[in-house]
Design an enzyme around this catalytic site. Structure first.
Site, PDB file in Angstrom:
ATOM      1  N   ALA A 127      38.610  56.755  29.634  1.00 49.93           N
ATOM      2  CA  ALA A 127      39.928  57.270  29.986  1.00 49.93           C
ATOM      3  C   ALA A 127      41.023  56.469  29.297  1.00 49.93           C
ATOM      4  O   ALA A 127      40.901  55.266  29.085  1.00 49.93           O
ATOM      5  CB  ALA A 127      40.119  57.224  31.503  1.00 49.93           C
ATOM      6  N   GLU A 133      30.192  58.589  30.707  1.00 47.44           N
ATOM      7  CA  GLU A 133      29.996  59.655  31.694  1.00 47.44           C
ATOM      8  C   GLU A 133      29.769  61.007  31.034  1.00 47.44           C
ATOM      9  O   GLU A 133      29.001  61.836  31.549  1.00 47.44           O
ATOM     10  CB  GLU A 133      31.188  59.677  32.650  1.00 47.44           C
ATOM     11  CG  GLU A 133      31.147  58.480  33.605  1.00 47.44           C
ATOM     12  CD  GLU A 133      32.417  58.318  34.417  1.00 47.44           C
ATOM     13  OE1 GLU A 133      32.345  58.384  35.656  1.00 47.44           O
ATOM     14  OE2 GLU A 133      33.495  58.128  33.809  1.00 47.44           O
ATOM     15  N   GLY A 160      34.531  56.894  30.643  1.00 47.17           N
ATOM     16  CA  GLY A 160      34.404  58.339  30.520  1.00 47.17           C
ATOM     17  C   GLY A 160      33.530  58.772  29.362  1.00 47.17           C
ATOM     18  O   GLY A 160      32.879  59.817  29.416  1.00 47.17           O
ATOM     19  N   GLU A 185      34.694  50.277  34.594  1.00 44.09           N
ATOM     20  CA  GLU A 185      35.714  50.632  35.587  1.00 44.09           C
ATOM     21  C   GLU A 185      35.892  49.567  36.664  1.00 44.09           C
ATOM     22  O   GLU A 185      37.001  49.349  37.164  1.00 44.09           O
ATOM     23  CB  GLU A 185      35.356  51.981  36.252  1.00 44.09           C
ATOM     24  CG  GLU A 185      35.393  53.184  35.325  1.00 44.09           C
ATOM     25  CD  GLU A 185      34.039  53.472  34.695  1.00 44.09           C
ATOM     26  OE1 GLU A 185      33.864  54.573  34.161  1.00 44.09           O
ATOM     27  OE2 GLU A 185      33.145  52.578  34.729  1.00 44.09           O
TER      28      GLU A 185
END
Length: 258
Positions: A63, A115, A112, A135
């Site tokens: 992100a 992910e 991300g 994170e």
């Protein structure tokens, strides 16, 4: 434009291009990825998708932190709406896409980016690629589905080690634990992804879609529920040209060899 579209016959390559930000996923980039996936989904001529990042340094660093920080500053409701729901929408779209998505990890895949790799049904990594779940260093758990998918793919303890430490793992380790299918030299990455796509698109699209649906919908269910999904997916293919043509080819070969 932060997502580039390239088509070669039945295969589309989508490239995230924010190299100055290590291909970080700001909100416009996530929205652009979703729009391109919608475009691919509606085109029956496209049979497979390769998703990669521009350059050699990063698939995606995750992100975009300034965007994320601004959303968090707006409180829980805004953060959930702008970060979590958008991230979940993207990874669910990739996970449930009716055509195979092959992630070609051309560098670091953090947050991300990792992910997305978890959500995709198939992934190939360059030898220099690295993976991480950083994170926790920002004070929160993975928000794009990583706390759920990673442990399901690699096991609870291996998943928690990555999530709780934030440590990087190399591509070879990612392959060892099942996060990616295989590792290749960087110069062969896209060719390997295209070869994998070609080995899939030679089969009937209805069969490919049914296989994806059966595995994705059934993988986390009790076996009896999963078998019911398998049966439904099989039944849906019975009246298709894919089955008729496949059986005809097999029977013709048998007749010749006999």
């Amino acid at each position: 434009m932060t997502v580039h579209f390239e088509r070669d016959d039945h295969v589309v390559t989508l490239t995230i291009d924010r190299q100055h930000k290590l291909n970080a996923l700001d909100y416009p980039t996530i929205d652009a990825l979703l729009a391109e996936l919608d475009r691919v989904d509606s085109d029956d001529g496209v049979r497979a998708v390769i998703l990669t990042g521009a350059g050699r340094r990063a698939f995606s660093a995750g992100a975009d932190i300034p965007s994320l920080a601004d959303s968090i500053a707006g409180g829980p409701e805004r953060a959930l709406r702008e970060i979590v729901r958008r991230g979940h929408t993207l990874t669910r779209r990739i996970e449930e896409f009716p055509k195979p998505v092959i992630v070609a990890v051309n560098g670091l895949a953090y947050g991300g980016g990792c992910e997305i790799t978890e959500a995709a049904p198939l992934a190939i990594a360059a030898e220099h690629a690295t993976f991480a779940k950083p994170e926790i260093s920002l004070g929160f758990p993975p928000p794009f589905g990583g706390s759920q998918r990673l442990p399901r793919h690699v096991g609870r303890k291996r998943g928690l080690e990555m999530i709780l430490t934030g440590d990087r793992i190399p591509a070879a380790r990612a392959a060892e634990i099942g996060l990616v299918n295989t590792v290749v030299p960087a110069g062969q990455l896209l060719d390997a992804a295209r070869d994998l796509a070609a080995r899939i698109v030679r089969h009937a699209p209805t069969a490919v879609a049914a296989c994806l649906r059966a595995v994705t919908r059934g993988i986390n269910l009790p076996i009896d529920e999963g078998l019911a999904i398998e049966a439904a997916c099989f039944a849906a293919t019975v009246p298709t040209d894919g089955v008729r043509n496949g059986l005809r080819r097999f029977l013709d070969r048998s007749a010749v060899s006999g």
